[in-house]
Motif scaffolding. Structure first.
Motif, PDB file in Angstrom:
ATOM      1  N   SER A 132     -20.400   6.438  28.563  1.00  0.00           N
ATOM      2  CA  SER A 132     -20.565   7.368  27.445  1.00  0.00           C
ATOM      3  C   SER A 132     -21.934   7.106  26.839  1.00  0.00           C
ATOM      4  O   SER A 132     -22.366   5.959  26.755  1.00  0.00           O
ATOM      5  CB  SER A 132     -19.486   7.103  26.391  1.00  0.00           C
ATOM      6  N   ILE A 133     -22.642   8.165  26.420  1.00  0.00           N
ATOM      7  CA  ILE A 133     -23.943   7.927  25.787  1.00  0.00           C
ATOM      8  C   ILE A 133     -23.823   7.875  24.266  1.00  0.00           C
ATOM      9  O   ILE A 133     -24.829   7.757  23.575  1.00  0.00           O
ATOM     10  CB  ILE A 133     -25.026   8.940  26.212  1.00  0.00           C
ATOM     11  N   GLY A 134     -22.619   7.932  23.727  1.00  0.00           N
ATOM     12  CA  GLY A 134     -22.473   7.810  22.283  1.00  0.00           C
ATOM     13  C   GLY A 134     -21.144   8.354  21.826  1.00  0.00           C
ATOM     14  O   GLY A 134     -20.463   9.064  22.567  1.00  0.00           O
ATOM     15  N   ASP A 135     -20.782   8.032  20.606  1.00  0.00           N
ATOM     16  CA  ASP A 135     -19.489   8.441  20.072  1.00  0.00           C
ATOM     17  C   ASP A 135     -19.557   9.846  19.482  1.00  0.00           C
ATOM     18  O   ASP A 135     -19.467  10.031  18.263  1.00  0.00           O
ATOM     19  CB  ASP A 135     -19.016   7.433  19.009  1.00  0.00           C
ATOM     20  N   TYR A 136     -19.778  10.791  20.348  1.00  0.00           N
ATOM     21  CA  TYR A 136     -19.754  12.209  19.990  1.00  0.00           C
ATOM     22  C   TYR A 136     -19.420  12.960  21.265  1.00  0.00           C
ATOM     23  O   TYR A 136     -19.567  12.419  22.353  1.00  0.00           O
ATOM     24  CB  TYR A 136     -21.106  12.676  19.423  1.00  0.00           C
ATOM     25  N   VAL A 137     -18.958  14.185  21.128  1.00  0.00           N
ATOM     26  CA  VAL A 137     -18.522  14.917  22.321  1.00  0.00           C
ATOM     27  C   VAL A 137     -19.511  16.024  22.645  1.00  0.00           C
ATOM     28  O   VAL A 137     -19.772  16.917  21.833  1.00  0.00           O
ATOM     29  CB  VAL A 137     -17.106  15.494  22.133  1.00  0.00           C
ATOM     30  N   LEU A 138     -20.082  15.957  23.838  1.00  0.00           N
ATOM     31  CA  LEU A 138     -20.963  17.002  24.351  1.00  0.00           C
ATOM     32  C   LEU A 138     -20.101  17.996  25.129  1.00  0.00           C
ATOM     33  O   LEU A 138     -18.961  17.683  25.484  1.00  0.00           O
ATOM     34  CB  LEU A 138     -22.000  16.388  25.289  1.00  0.00           C
ATOM     35  N   SER A 139     -20.677  19.154  25.442  1.00  0.00           N
ATOM     36  CA  SER A 139     -19.849  20.118  26.188  1.00  0.00           C
ATOM     37  C   SER A 139     -19.735  19.752  27.661  1.00  0.00           C
ATOM     38  O   SER A 139     -18.981  20.372  28.397  1.00  0.00           O
ATOM     39  CB  SER A 139     -20.350  21.544  26.006  1.00  0.00           C
TER      40      SER A 139
HETATM   41  N1  ADE Z   1     -19.465  14.171  28.128  1.00  0.00           N
HETATM   42  C1  ADE Z   1     -19.150  14.695  26.924  1.00  0.00           C
HETATM   43  N2  ADE Z   1     -19.521  13.900  25.927  1.00  0.00           N
HETATM   44  C2  ADE Z   1     -20.095  12.800  26.501  1.00  0.00           C
HETATM   45  C3  ADE Z   1     -20.663  11.609  26.007  1.00  0.00           C
HETATM   46  N3  ADE Z   1     -20.741  11.351  24.705  1.00  0.00           N
HETATM   47  N4  ADE Z   1     -21.149  10.719  26.882  1.00  0.00           N
HETATM   48  C4  ADE Z   1     -21.080  10.959  28.210  1.00  0.00           C
HETATM   49  N5  ADE Z   1     -20.551  12.060  28.742  1.00  0.00           N
HETATM   50  C5  ADE Z   1     -20.061  12.985  27.905  1.00  0.00           C
END
Ligand code: ADE
Length: 248
Positions: free
Chosen positions: A137-144
């Protein structure tokens, strides 16, 4: 290093890999990046990549078959070409281990990386259990999706590969791996709108400059990311300075 990326949106990678350090690294054969469209590994008429979650709930889940098939095909190509044992197969997901400079260093040691970009509500768990060797994970947030995360990981890894950056930048990385934030940087003019560059930087005294930078890095880390200081690689004198600053 050979980097293989599986995604549903290959075009997202066109621009970042077409400029700057990526383009140079590709042109100089330091890295070879291949992008695979997961949809190309489906066999039904509609090229279905996702389906409803068992048990119900919102959203769609990426099906396991095309992902397994694509990765197994890539793996067979790598094995016939070169074999140095471990081949990381990394799923980008908010559930993964938090990415860091240390993990970038770790990944930079491999000759091949396979990155899988998740999408929608998730990826069938059998991909995680029986195919993937690492989740990041690249961080505590949600990407699409995992595409931007894959770009972040690849950028951080590629710039560590020998020959990709000049020696100046690599030594910066060394200092960063000591665990401190970077000291303030200035360039000309020496005075701008009555704001002066600190005198020590104009003094020409390299030892004084180095000392000032180190102190500034400690001070900045203390102010902005105090939790990093405990793990930072400080000598006794610096540790005492940090303690004094913390108390003042
Ligand atoms: N896909 C959606 N959110 C992500 C996140 N924070 N890090 C890695 N992959 C993701």
């Amino acid at each position: 290093m050979r980097i293989d990326i599986l995604t549903l949106f290959p075009q997202m990678f066109d621009s970042p890999f077409g400029i700057g350090i990526f383009k140079r690294a590709i042109d100089q054969n330091l890295i070879r990046v291949s992008i695979y469209n997961i949809r190309d590994y489906t066999h039904d008429k509609h090229h279905t990549v996702d389906d409803y979650p068992y048990g119900g709930g919102a959203g769609m889940v990426l099906k396991p078959e095309p992902i397994f098939e694509a990765v197994e095909l890539i793996k067979s190509g790598i094995h016939s070409e070169q074999e140095d044992g471990v081949l990381p197969i990394i799923l980008l997901t908010p559930q993964g281990r938090p990415f860091s400079q240390q993990i970038a260093h770790e990944l930079s040691k491999y000759s091949n990386l396979i990155l899988i970009c998740g999408r929608y509500e998730g990826v069938d768990e059998r991909v995680c259990e029986h195919l993937v060797t690492d989740e990041i994970s690249i961080g505590d947030y949600v990407l699409s999706g995992g595409e931007l995360a894959a770009m972040v990981v690849v950028d951080a890894v590629v710039r560590l590969l020998p020959g990709v950056l000049g020696s100046e930048a690599s030594s910066w990385d060394e200092s960063h791996t000591t665990g401190l934030l970077e000291y303030p940087q200035y360039t000309r003019p020496a005075v701008y709108r009555e704001w002066s560059v600190p005198d020590v930087l104009l003094s020409g005294n390299h030892a004084q400059v180095a000392k000032w930078r180190r102190e500034q890095a400690i001070l900045r880390t203390l102010k902005r990311r105090p939790e990093l200081l405990d793990k930072a690689n400080l000598c006794l004198e610096e540790r005492q300075l940090a303690d004094r600053l913390r108390e003042s």
